[in-house]
Design an enzyme around this catalytic site. Structure first.
Site, PDB file in Angstrom:
ATOM      1  N   ASP A 148       0.873  -1.155   0.000  1.00 29.69           N
ATOM      2  CA  ASP A 148       0.000   0.000   0.000  1.00 29.69           C
ATOM      3  C   ASP A 148       0.926   1.224   0.000  1.00 29.69           C
ATOM      4  O   ASP A 148       2.122   1.116   0.272  1.00 29.69           O
ATOM      5  CB  ASP A 148      -0.888  -0.039   1.249  1.00 29.69           C
ATOM      6  CG  ASP A 148      -1.802   1.175   1.358  1.00 29.69           C
ATOM      7  OD1 ASP A 148      -2.418   1.548   0.347  1.00 29.69           O
ATOM      8  OD2 ASP A 148      -1.874   1.766   2.455  1.00 29.69           O
ATOM      9  N   ASP A 161      -0.165   5.113   0.933  1.00 25.78           N
ATOM     10  CA  ASP A 161      -0.400   6.175   1.912  1.00 25.78           C
ATOM     11  C   ASP A 161      -0.380   5.640   3.337  1.00 25.78           C
ATOM     12  O   ASP A 161      -1.073   4.670   3.667  1.00 25.78           O
ATOM     13  CB  ASP A 161      -1.747   6.844   1.627  1.00 25.78           C
ATOM     14  CG  ASP A 161      -1.791   7.469   0.236  1.00 25.78           C
ATOM     15  OD1 ASP A 161      -0.752   8.000  -0.195  1.00 25.78           O
ATOM     16  OD2 ASP A 161      -2.852   7.413  -0.402  1.00 25.78           O
TER      17      ASP A 161
END
Length: 227
Positions: free
Chosen positions: A7, A9
């Site tokens: 991922d 953020d």
């Protein structure tokens, strides 16, 4: 194939790049600060709570991109990278990516933020493979505000990685080992799908699950996350 999935953020970078882009557009005077900030913060709260309507958010998040046009938007993003993203890319995050690359893993960033915002960030990490929300475009190549295909959001991340594998003549069964790093409860489906789930800088809900299941927990940023 060995996959190292990340991922983006609050996992590889200590901020939400989509939210930060919104703040950047306000600072440039392209949006009313109070109204835009209120809406942007509300969407971010919904994301953290796992209740975000992703199609509604993408229409909101791409308004400025659509108004600026491709050339001005690209120039604005270069400023955004220099001012708001690059200063927060931390060496330990880069080292983690390099570790997997050196081990021969195929590194892929899998994010629910759109491709316009995230492609330059993936490039800054030296990651060629990016699975992000694809923006539907008109005949002239301008974003329409709609999502193209399955959004890489929640369970859609599993679908999009399967599509990415299929494009290479592969399936999940051909992956000998898979690791996924994420901070968010929104990514539970993907974390449950891989061989080695890693709760990286986890939110409160994910932390509880990771502890209960004995997953690896990694804090890259030592409470230096930026909201």
């Amino acid at each position: 194939m060995r996959l190292a999935l990340f991922d983006l953020d609050h996992t590889l970078i200590p901020l939400d790049s989509d939210h930060a882009w919104g703040q950047f557009t306000v600072a440039q005077g392209w949006r009313d600060a109070e109204a835009f900030g209120r809406a942007n913060d509300a969407f971010y709260a919904q994301y953290k709570a796992g209740t975000l309507d992703i199609a509604e958010y993408i229409r909101f998040a791409t308004e400025v991109i659509r108004e600026l046009g491709p050339e001005r938007a690209a120039a604005a993003h270069a400023d955004f990278m220099r001012e708001m993203v690059l200063p927060h890319i931390q060496p330990q995050a880069l080292q983690l990516v390099r570790h997997h690359q050196a081990a021969g893993d195929t590194v892929v960033i899998v994010t629910a933020t759109n491709e316009f915002v995230t492609r330059p960030i993936a490039d800054a990490f030296g990651v060629a493979e990016l699975i992000a929300i694809r923006l539907e475009r008109d005949a002239a190549g301008n974003p329409t505000g709609e999502i193209a295909g399955t959004p890489s959001f929640r369970e859609g991340k599993v679908v999009r990685v399967a599509e990415w594998l299929a494009e290479r003549g592969l399936g999940w069964a051909d992956v000998s080992h898979s690791t996924f790093y994420s901070d968010s409860i929104n990514d539970l489906a993907m974390l449950e799908h891989v061989h080695a789930p890693v709760a990286a800088n986890p939110d409160e809900r994910l932390l509880v699950i990771a502890q209960a299941r004995g997953w690896r927990i990694l804090n890259l940023f030592h409470d230096q996350e930026i909201h």
